[in-house]
Design a protein around this motif. Structure first.
Motif, PDB file in Angstrom:
ATOM      1  N   ASN A   5     -42.965  47.238  -1.072  1.00  0.00           N
ATOM      2  CA  ASN A   5     -44.169  47.182  -1.901  1.00  0.00           C
ATOM      3  C   ASN A   5     -44.082  46.222  -3.088  1.00  0.00           C
ATOM      4  O   ASN A   5     -45.067  45.527  -3.396  1.00  0.00           O
ATOM      5  CB  ASN A   5     -44.544  48.583  -2.388  1.00  0.00           C
ATOM      6  N   PRO A   6     -42.934  46.135  -3.794  1.00  0.00           N
ATOM      7  CA  PRO A   6     -42.890  45.177  -4.912  1.00  0.00           C
ATOM      8  C   PRO A   6     -43.039  43.722  -4.477  1.00  0.00           C
ATOM      9  O   PRO A   6     -43.321  42.858  -5.316  1.00  0.00           O
ATOM     10  CB  PRO A   6     -41.499  45.427  -5.530  1.00  0.00           C
ATOM     11  N   LEU A   7     -42.861  43.430  -3.193  1.00  0.00           N
ATOM     12  CA  LEU A   7     -43.025  42.070  -2.684  1.00  0.00           C
ATOM     13  C   LEU A   7     -44.429  41.805  -2.156  1.00  0.00           C
ATOM     14  O   LEU A   7     -44.738  40.674  -1.755  1.00  0.00           O
ATOM     15  CB  LEU A   7     -42.019  41.815  -1.551  1.00  0.00           C
ATOM     16  N   GLY A  11     -51.265  37.085  -2.209  1.00  0.00           N
ATOM     17  CA  GLY A  11     -51.567  35.732  -2.660  1.00  0.00           C
ATOM     18  C   GLY A  11     -51.611  34.737  -1.516  1.00  0.00           C
ATOM     19  O   GLY A  11     -52.538  33.932  -1.412  1.00  0.00           O
ATOM     20  N   LEU A  12     -50.602  34.785  -0.647  1.00  0.00           N
ATOM     21  CA  LEU A  12     -50.579  33.820   0.454  1.00  0.00           C
ATOM     22  C   LEU A  12     -51.688  34.102   1.466  1.00  0.00           C
ATOM     23  O   LEU A  12     -52.209  33.170   2.096  1.00  0.00           O
ATOM     24  CB  LEU A  12     -49.197  33.784   1.119  1.00  0.00           C
ATOM     25  N   ASP A  13     -52.082  35.381   1.616  1.00  0.00           N
ATOM     26  CA  ASP A  13     -53.192  35.708   2.521  1.00  0.00           C
ATOM     27  C   ASP A  13     -54.481  35.027   2.054  1.00  0.00           C
ATOM     28  O   ASP A  13     -55.238  34.485   2.870  1.00  0.00           O
ATOM     29  CB  ASP A  13     -53.412  37.218   2.583  1.00  0.00           C
ATOM     30  N   ILE A  14     -54.732  35.057   0.749  1.00  0.00           N
ATOM     31  CA  ILE A  14     -55.942  34.419   0.223  1.00  0.00           C
ATOM     32  C   ILE A  14     -55.884  32.912   0.424  1.00  0.00           C
ATOM     33  O   ILE A  14     -56.845  32.283   0.892  1.00  0.00           O
ATOM     34  CB  ILE A  14     -56.113  34.755  -1.267  1.00  0.00           C
ATOM     35  N   LEU A  74     -34.450  44.287   8.229  1.00  0.00           N
ATOM     36  CA  LEU A  74     -34.041  42.892   8.363  1.00  0.00           C
ATOM     37  C   LEU A  74     -35.172  41.957   7.931  1.00  0.00           C
ATOM     38  O   LEU A  74     -34.927  40.917   7.307  1.00  0.00           O
ATOM     39  CB  LEU A  74     -33.640  42.587   9.811  1.00  0.00           C
ATOM     40  N   GLY A  75     -36.417  42.345   8.241  1.00  0.00           N
ATOM     41  CA  GLY A  75     -37.569  41.555   7.814  1.00  0.00           C
ATOM     42  C   GLY A  75     -37.683  41.499   6.303  1.00  0.00           C
ATOM     43  O   GLY A  75     -38.001  40.451   5.726  1.00  0.00           O
ATOM     44  N   ILE A  76     -37.423  42.614   5.632  1.00  0.00           N
ATOM     45  CA  ILE A  76     -37.463  42.638   4.163  1.00  0.00           C
ATOM     46  C   ILE A  76     -36.417  41.689   3.595  1.00  0.00           C
ATOM     47  O   ILE A  76     -36.684  40.945   2.635  1.00  0.00           O
ATOM     48  CB  ILE A  76     -37.247  44.075   3.643  1.00  0.00           C
ATOM     49  N   TYR A  85     -44.102  38.911   7.050  1.00  0.00           N
ATOM     50  CA  TYR A  85     -44.795  40.109   6.574  1.00  0.00           C
ATOM     51  C   TYR A  85     -45.462  40.856   7.726  1.00  0.00           C
ATOM     52  O   TYR A  85     -45.387  42.095   7.799  1.00  0.00           O
ATOM     53  CB  TYR A  85     -45.848  39.736   5.532  1.00  0.00           C
ATOM     54  N   VAL A  86     -46.120  40.129   8.623  1.00  0.00           N
ATOM     55  CA  VAL A  86     -46.782  40.780   9.754  1.00  0.00           C
ATOM     56  C   VAL A  86     -45.757  41.524  10.610  1.00  0.00           C
ATOM     57  O   VAL A  86     -45.958  42.689  10.985  1.00  0.00           O
ATOM     58  CB  VAL A  86     -47.539  39.739  10.609  1.00  0.00           C
ATOM     59  N   ARG A  87     -44.662  40.867  10.900  1.00  0.00           N
ATOM     60  CA  ARG A  87     -43.629  41.481  11.731  1.00  0.00           C
ATOM     61  C   ARG A  87     -43.010  42.693  11.034  1.00  0.00           C
ATOM     62  O   ARG A  87     -42.825  43.752  11.652  1.00  0.00           O
ATOM     63  CB  ARG A  87     -42.547  40.443  12.037  1.00  0.00           C
ATOM     64  N   THR A  88     -42.708  42.551   9.748  1.00  0.00           N
ATOM     65  CA  THR A  88     -42.062  43.636   9.011  1.00  0.00           C
ATOM     66  C   THR A  88     -42.971  44.857   8.905  1.00  0.00           C
ATOM     67  O   THR A  88     -42.534  45.999   9.112  1.00  0.00           O
ATOM     68  CB  THR A  88     -41.656  43.147   7.614  1.00  0.00           C
TER      69      THR A  88
END
Length: 265
Positions: A170-172, A178-181, A55-57, A35-38
């Motif tokens: 955005n839909p992802l 969630g994972l950030d928390i 490609l990141g998506i 996510y950070v890279r994308t």
């Protein structure tokens, strides 16, 4: 990860290395990196940056489509919500800060619940995107003569490409929220201790204690990188000399001062 560290003997710049101990945390860390890279590539202007973002998506879609990831996040968020609710009226806890965290957890939980169907299914139903995904797995497979429509897209205005990338990503984003928390709470749970690895090697018995993430921090001026293996019985770390020449890793022959942080939810 570079950071200032006051837990080592002197104030210094250190490098921190995170080692997930189970597959669930390993998946969350991989997704965090994706996510950070994308998002970084998507925020730029050049066509090659937006190619890397796409490609990141695709990578996020593959990793996040793991069947139990969404339910894992929902269960962990609810477990953390119940744990935090028990802290109400604790004089050592800021009620405002607690309310902010709880609100963040509850809103993210709701967004995850609203995600219906298989993760990334809307991307799989886009034949144009899936053609790019398929060709991108072939070395040099997205040249303009292979995918002229993709070449056309890459020549469009940067703002249009950014809007398209946002529409696909955005839909992802509830997964990222969630994972950030979960990862923040996990990292905030860290209990750190300072150790010396004699002749570059360190071992500590775990005594069956559960640990989900280990973080090794050491002075960035020290030419050494950690290699770690761990199970419920023992933690083993050896520090090796970094090399890009392809030589076999050599254990450093001097004592290494480092900080080891134990993280567990």
């Amino acid at each position: 990860m570079l950071q200032n560290c006051k837990s080592l003997p002197d104030l210094c710049i250190v490098i921190s290395y995170e080692f997930p101990i189970n597959e669930r945390i390993r998946t969350l860390l991989r997704l965090e990196d994706l996510y950070v890279r994308t998002e970084e590539f998507a925020s730029r202007e050049q066509p090659i940056d937006h190619h890397m973002a796409l490609l990141g998506i695709f990578e996020i879609m593959e990793v996040a489509s793991r069947a139990d990831l969404k339910s894992d996040l929902l269960q962990e968020l609810e477990r953390q919500r119940q744990t935090l609710l028990a802290l109400r009226n604790n004089p050592h806890i800021s009620e405002d800060a607690l309310d902010r965290v709880l609100l963040d957890i509850e809103s993210t939980h709701a967004r995850l619940l609203n995600m219906t169907g298989k993760l990334g299914q809307y991307l799989r139903e886009n034949e144009w995107l899936m053609a790019i995904k398929q060709r991108s797995s072939i070395p040099g497979g997205v040249c303009e003569f292979d995918l002229p429509s993709y070449h056309y897209w890459r020549t469009q205005a940067a703002e249009r490409r950014k809007n398209d990338l946002a529409r696909w990503l955005n839909p992802l984003m509830p997964i990222k929220q969630g994972l950030d928390i979960v990862l923040k709470l996990l990292r905030d749970s860290a209990k750190s201790s300072h150790f010396i690895a004699k002749s570059g090697s360190f071992q500590q018995m775990s005594g069956g204690k559960t640990v989900q993430l280990l973080k090794v921090s050491l002075n960035s001026d020290l030419p050494a990188i950690p290699e770690l293996s761990a199970n419920r019985y023992a933690i083993n770390i050896r520090f090796v000399v970094p090399s890009t020449s392809g030589e076999r890793a050599k254990v450093i022959d001097s004592d290494v001062s480092f900080t080891l942080a134990y993280c567990n939810l």
